[in-house]
Design a protein around this motif. Structure first.
Motif, PDB file in Angstrom:
ATOM      1  N   CYS A   1     -45.206 -54.672  -6.197  1.00  0.00           N
ATOM      2  CA  CYS A   1     -44.211 -53.550  -5.593  1.00  0.00           C
ATOM      3  C   CYS A   1     -43.056 -53.654  -6.290  1.00  0.00           C
ATOM      4  O   CYS A   1     -42.649 -52.525  -6.466  1.00  0.00           O
ATOM      5  CB  CYS A   1     -43.968 -54.182  -4.156  1.00  0.00           C
ATOM      6  SG  CYS A   1     -42.782 -53.238  -3.146  1.00  0.00           S
TER       7      CYS A   1
ATOM      8  N   ASN B   1     -48.390 -63.205  -3.723  1.00  0.00           N
ATOM      9  CA  ASN B   1     -47.392 -63.184  -4.768  1.00  0.00           C
ATOM     10  C   ASN B   1     -47.689 -61.884  -5.832  1.00  0.00           C
ATOM     11  O   ASN B   1     -46.836 -61.171  -6.085  1.00  0.00           O
ATOM     12  CB  ASN B   1     -47.452 -64.342  -5.623  1.00  0.00           C
ATOM     13  CG  ASN B   1     -46.866 -65.573  -4.638  1.00  0.00           C
ATOM     14  OD1 ASN B   1     -46.233 -65.569  -3.890  1.00  0.00           O
ATOM     15  ND2 ASN B   1     -47.371 -66.831  -4.996  1.00  0.00           N
TER      16      ASN B   1
ATOM     17  N   LYS C   1     -46.359 -58.728  -4.215  1.00  0.00           N
ATOM     18  CA  LYS C   1     -44.882 -58.648  -4.263  1.00  0.00           C
ATOM     19  C   LYS C   1     -44.544 -58.227  -5.642  1.00  0.00           C
ATOM     20  O   LYS C   1     -43.796 -57.431  -5.941  1.00  0.00           O
ATOM     21  CB  LYS C   1     -43.978 -59.772  -3.943  1.00  0.00           C
ATOM     22  CG  LYS C   1     -44.094 -60.301  -2.661  1.00  0.00           C
ATOM     23  CD  LYS C   1     -43.565 -61.612  -2.345  1.00  0.00           C
ATOM     24  CE  LYS C   1     -43.743 -61.989  -0.707  1.00  0.00           C
ATOM     25  NZ  LYS C   1     -42.919 -63.362  -0.529  1.00  0.00           N
TER      26      LYS C   1
END
Length: 241
Positions: free
Chosen positions: A118, A112, A115
């Motif tokens: 990113c 998580n 992500k």
């Protein structure tokens, strides 16, 4: 360089770029009057996205805000919108970066956090592109009027705010790209580790299917049933009696 070091480097680049982009928005000198062809200059004209000012030879400035937003030129409205969008994207990108970096203890699991980091990189890249587009659009209008021989009004040159905005935009784009590449490297490493663990577990389960003390390798095959080596005669202890 480890992924954590890459994230720290990307965070420094993006925050520095976002601070420069944010400082560009209220900066005064977006364009400054040109002295080309003038022998004596008694005043200097300059303006930004919000006002137009004049400074006399004594250093006293007199400014006038733009009276109407809807009556402004289209390129000024576009530059305002792009710069405000860049500041907002950088703000949310900095929050996502703090949550998604590995050196922080918020954000949940590593997957998580990757992500979220990113997403932070994408926000900073968009922030840099918006700021770069705004400064380039404003600079294009200045240079077009400067080199136009039919333009008879006051001509301007590029102000310091444009160069600050370009520098901040490049830092945001570089930092956001480093964020995305660091996350891609961490994903590839985790994928290779999962494959290694899966293959090792499969081989261990194949070996453990044999009885204890008789484990053989994966490529070893049992001897054929009719081979002479398997015909071992067992005699009772009283056979010679």
């Amino acid at each position: 360089m480890s992924s954590m070091s890459q994230e720290i480097l990307a965070f420094i680049l993006t925050i520095s770029g976002w601070v420069l982009v944010s400082s560009t928005l209220p900066t005064d000198y977006w364009q400054v009057s040109s002295n080309d062809g003038s022998v004596i200059t008694t005043s200097t004209f300059w303006s930004n996205l919000w006002k137009v000012c004049v400074t006399d030879s004594t250093g006293v400035s007199s400014c006038r805000d733009f009276p109407s937003m809807l009556a402004l030129d289209g390129y000024i409205q576009a530059c305002r919108g792009l710069m405000i969008a860049a500041v907002c994207l950088g703000f949310f990108g900095s929050i996502f970066a703090l949550i998604g970096m590995k050196c922080t203890k918020v954000g949940g699991t590593d997957k998580n956090k990757a992500k979220i980091a990113c997403l932070s990189g994408v926000n900073f890249i968009l922030c840099g592109l918006c700021s770069l587009s705004s400064c380039s659009l404003y600079a294009h209008r200045i240079t077009t009027n400067f080199f136009d021989p039919l333009f008879l009004d006051q001509k301007y040159e590029l102000g310091a705010a444009l160069f600050i905005g370009w520098g901040g935009s490049i830092l945001c784009i570089l930092g956001g790209s480093v964020f995305c590449f660091s996350i891609a490297d961490s994903f590839s490493k985790s994928h290779s580790q999962e494959n290694y663990i899966y293959k090792g577990a499969a081989r261990q389960s194949h070996i453990s299917s044999y009885p204890r003390g008789q484990a053989v390798s994966v490529n070893q095959r049992p001897p054929p049933a009719n081979s002479n080596s398997s015909r071992v005669q067992h005699f009772d202890k009283n056979v010679y009696v």
